[in-house]
Design an enzyme around this catalytic site. Structure first.
Site, PDB file in Angstrom:
ATOM      1  N   CYS A 118       0.801  -1.225   0.000  1.00 46.70           N
ATOM      2  CA  CYS A 118       0.000   0.000   0.000  1.00 46.70           C
ATOM      3  C   CYS A 118       0.835   1.277   0.000  1.00 46.70           C
ATOM      4  CB  CYS A 118      -0.973   0.004   1.172  1.00 46.70           C
ATOM      5  SG  CYS A 118      -2.170  -1.336   1.064  1.00 46.70           S
ATOM      6  N   HIS A 255      -3.261   7.502   1.913  1.00 49.79           N
ATOM      7  CA  HIS A 255      -3.675   6.171   1.477  1.00 49.79           C
ATOM      8  C   HIS A 255      -5.086   5.925   1.982  1.00 49.79           C
ATOM      9  CE1 HIS A 255      -3.942   2.028   0.671  1.00 49.79           C
ATOM     10  NE2 HIS A 255      -3.739   1.615   1.893  1.00 49.79           N
ATOM     11  N   ASN A 285     -10.064   0.317  -0.598  1.00 44.76           N
ATOM     12  CA  ASN A 285      -8.591   0.342  -0.515  1.00 44.76           C
ATOM     13  C   ASN A 285      -8.024  -0.256  -1.805  1.00 44.76           C
ATOM     14  OD1 ASN A 285      -5.884  -0.102  -0.005  1.00 44.76           O
ATOM     15  ND2 ASN A 285      -6.191  -0.929   2.042  1.00 44.76           N
TER      16      ASN A 285
HETATM   17  N1  COA Z   1     -19.248  -7.645   8.177  1.00 47.37           N
HETATM   18  C1  COA Z   1     -19.766  -7.854   9.388  1.00 47.37           C
HETATM   19  N2  COA Z   1     -19.041  -8.185  10.466  1.00 47.37           N
HETATM   20  C2  COA Z   1     -17.713  -8.297  10.294  1.00 47.37           C
HETATM   21  C3  COA Z   1     -17.101  -8.098   9.054  1.00 47.37           C
HETATM   22  C4  COA Z   1     -17.928  -7.764   7.963  1.00 47.37           C
HETATM   23  N3  COA Z   1     -17.438  -7.536   6.728  1.00 47.37           N
HETATM   24  N4  COA Z   1     -15.771  -8.285   9.184  1.00 47.37           N
HETATM   25  C5  COA Z   1     -15.546  -8.586  10.472  1.00 47.37           C
HETATM   26  N5  COA Z   1     -16.711  -8.601  11.141  1.00 47.37           N
HETATM   27  C6  COA Z   1     -16.948  -8.891  12.561  1.00 47.37           C
HETATM   28  C7  COA Z   1     -15.874  -9.755  13.154  1.00 47.37           C
HETATM   29  O1  COA Z   1     -16.115 -11.115  12.896  1.00 47.37           O
HETATM   30  C8  COA Z   1     -15.990  -9.409  14.620  1.00 47.37           C
HETATM   31  O2  COA Z   1     -17.048 -10.144  15.166  1.00 47.37           O
HETATM   32  P1  COA Z   1     -16.937 -10.785  16.639  1.00 47.37           P
HETATM   33  O3  COA Z   1     -16.747  -9.588  17.553  1.00 47.37           O
HETATM   34  O4  COA Z   1     -18.223 -11.492  16.785  1.00 47.37           O
HETATM   35  O5  COA Z   1     -15.736 -11.679  16.585  1.00 47.37           O
HETATM   36  C9  COA Z   1     -16.418  -7.950  14.613  1.00 47.37           C
HETATM   37  O6  COA Z   1     -16.899  -7.672  13.292  1.00 47.37           O
HETATM   38  C10 COA Z   1     -15.269  -7.001  14.944  1.00 47.37           C
HETATM   39  O7  COA Z   1     -14.152  -7.357  14.146  1.00 47.37           O
HETATM   40  P2  COA Z   1     -12.818  -6.541  14.224  1.00 47.37           P
HETATM   41  O8  COA Z   1     -11.895  -7.080  13.188  1.00 47.37           O
HETATM   42  O9  COA Z   1     -12.335  -6.464  15.614  1.00 47.37           O
HETATM   43  O10 COA Z   1     -13.387  -5.114  13.773  1.00 47.37           O
HETATM   44  P3  COA Z   1     -12.676  -3.714  13.716  1.00 47.37           P
HETATM   45  O11 COA Z   1     -13.490  -2.720  14.401  1.00 47.37           O
HETATM   46  O12 COA Z   1     -11.220  -3.803  14.056  1.00 47.37           O
HETATM   47  O13 COA Z   1     -12.777  -3.380  12.157  1.00 47.37           O
HETATM   48  C11 COA Z   1     -11.396  -3.426  10.192  1.00 47.37           C
HETATM   49  C12 COA Z   1     -12.194  -4.224  11.214  1.00 47.37           C
HETATM   50  C13 COA Z   1     -10.707  -4.384   9.251  1.00 47.37           C
HETATM   51  C14 COA Z   1     -12.372  -2.552   9.413  1.00 47.37           C
HETATM   52  C15 COA Z   1     -10.390  -2.536  10.918  1.00 47.37           C
HETATM   53  O14 COA Z   1      -9.657  -3.298  11.849  1.00 47.37           O
HETATM   54  C16 COA Z   1      -9.419  -1.889   9.988  1.00 47.37           C
HETATM   55  O15 COA Z   1      -9.795  -1.074   9.164  1.00 47.37           O
HETATM   56  N6  COA Z   1      -8.136  -2.205  10.134  1.00 47.37           N
HETATM   57  C17 COA Z   1      -7.079  -1.648   9.326  1.00 47.37           C
HETATM   58  C18 COA Z   1      -7.121  -2.297   8.016  1.00 47.37           C
HETATM   59  C19 COA Z   1      -6.232  -1.614   7.060  1.00 47.37           C
HETATM   60  O16 COA Z   1      -6.193  -0.427   6.995  1.00 47.37           O
HETATM   61  N7  COA Z   1      -5.540  -2.388   6.257  1.00 47.37           N
HETATM   62  C20 COA Z   1      -4.786  -1.955   5.187  1.00 47.37           C
HETATM   63  C21 COA Z   1      -3.560  -1.257   5.613  1.00 47.37           C
HETATM   64  S1  COA Z   1      -2.707  -0.976   4.182  1.00 47.37           S
END
Ligand code: COA
Length: 328
Positions: A118, A255, A285
């Site tokens: 990224c 980004h 993304n």
């Molecule tokens: N739809 C519904 N629920 C979802 C889901 C989706 N698409 N994806 C995950 N969940 C659920 C999980 O299973 C989890 O459920 P649980 O609590 O029952 O286990 C819950 O949502 C929370 O998951 P979590 O991963 O802790 O959520 P979060 O608040 O951290 O958000 C991201 C997830 C991925 C959106 C967030 O962590 C993020 O943006 N991270 C950075 C990613 C990034 O920028 N990556 C690229 C860098 S280059």
């Protein structure tokens, strides 16, 4: 006092390209266990474009490049350097940059890919800037292009909703300038890498390990935490290198991974949200493509104007991260 003459890399044109197919959150929710509300609340994403048959990283990159060349008012044959950032090349080799060269009909130039996921576009910008400032190369196409849809696990709802395909490109030209911070061009760049975090964001395959392409895996929550800290730090560091502060910034082009990361980073730097270019809602993304795509959108809709101070920043797998300060 006469200012010492120096070469600077100036952005003379921007361009971007997106696959034809645009997919809404509602459409995704028909395939995986998710909802539009969850995706919007956690990420800010509403749409992404997904490459179809015949649309590849190189074809999208070539389309973005044609738009950038037209904006710069130059012919492709005037390009003597192509640096293409991608983690999803058309083939393991040769580089997608050479494919773009062929598609653009450039008989001879230097062309290679850069892999920093990224933050690949920031890496490509620093590499091209260094090469242009030697004077050996005159005009570069610097491109970020990806087709992440092809390395997503479409059964993993935690990752497949986050990414999209696309490409962005800039024409970067070495021009005589001086050391004034009001001069046009790239004023400072700064890159970092910390290879200890491979297991937080990676692809579970590769030519030398599994002999397959593999699928993207991510521990989203931990990536999030690192992203906010690293991005705020590298932005401050790069502005300081340029002898500037966040008060001098007209636009941040970050980004586009997650709107919450954009908000948190801007808050940490005391930058108002109105100065942050946001396209994550429309493109999701797009990895290395996201910064040049967002830059092109904000140039073409008239937000970014000549003479304004623009800061680019990104963080990605590795981890790698970086920033660039430029006067457009
Ligand atoms: N739809 C519904 N629920 C979802 C889901 C989706 N698409 N994806 C995950 N969940 C659920 C999980 O299973 C989890 O459920 P649980 O609590 O029952 O286990 C819950 O949502 C929370 O998951 P979590 O991963 O802790 O959520 P979060 O608040 O951290 O958000 C991201 C997830 C991925 C959106 C967030 O962590 C993020 O943006 N991270 C950075 C990613 C990034 O920028 N990556 C690229 C860098 S280059």
């Amino acid at each position: 006092m006469t200012r010492p003459a120096l070469l600077r890399s100036v952005v003379t044109g921007t361009g971007s390209a997106l696959p034809v197919r645009r997919v809404s959150n509602a459409e995704l929710a028909e395939q995986v266990d998710t909802t539009d509300a969850w995706i919007v609340e956690r990420t800010g994403i509403r749409f992404r474009h997904i490459a179809g048959d015949g649309e590849t990283t190189a074809t999208l990159a070539a389309d973005a490049s044609r738009a950038a060349l037209a904006a710069a008012g130059i012919d492709a044959t005037e390009i003597d350097l192509i640096v293409l950032a991608t983690a999803t090349p058309d083939q393991t080799f040769p580089s997608s940059a050479t494919k773009v060269q062929a598609l653009l009909g450039i008989p001879d130039c230097v062309a290679f890919d850069v892999a920093a996921v990224c933050s690949g576009f920031l890496y490509a910008v620093q590499v091209a800037d260094s090469m242009l400032r030697t004077g050996i190369h005159k005009r570069a196409l610097v491109i970020g292009a990806e087709t992440f849809s092809r390395i997503l696990d479409w059964e993993d709802r935690a990752t497949c909703v986050l990414f999209g395909d696309g490409a962005g490109a800039i024409v970067l030209e070495g021009q005589q300038s001086d050391d004034r911070p009001t001069a046009r061009g790239i004023l400072a760049t700064r890159l970092h890498a910390d290879g200890r975090h491979n297991d937080l964001l990676y692809v579970d395959g590769g030519p030398s390990t599994t002999g397959t392409v593999g699928k993207l895996r991510m521990k989203g929550r931990e990536v999030f935490r690192h992203a906010v800290v690293n991005l705020a730090a590298v932005l401050e560091e790069t502005l300081e290198l340029a002898g500037l502060t966040s008060a001098d910034v007209d636009w941040v082009v970050p980004h586009q991974a997650n709107s919450r990361i954009l908000d948190a980073t801007a808050r940490k730097l005391g930058l108002p949200a109105e100065k942050v270019v946001v396209t994550v809602d429309q493109h999701a993304n797009t990895s290395a493509a996201s910064v040049p795509l967002a830059l092109d959108v904000a140039v073409r809709d008239g937000r970014i104007k000549p003479g304004q101070l623009v800061v680019l920043e990104a963080m990605g797998g590795g981890f790698t991260w970086g920033a660039a300060v430029l006067r457009y």
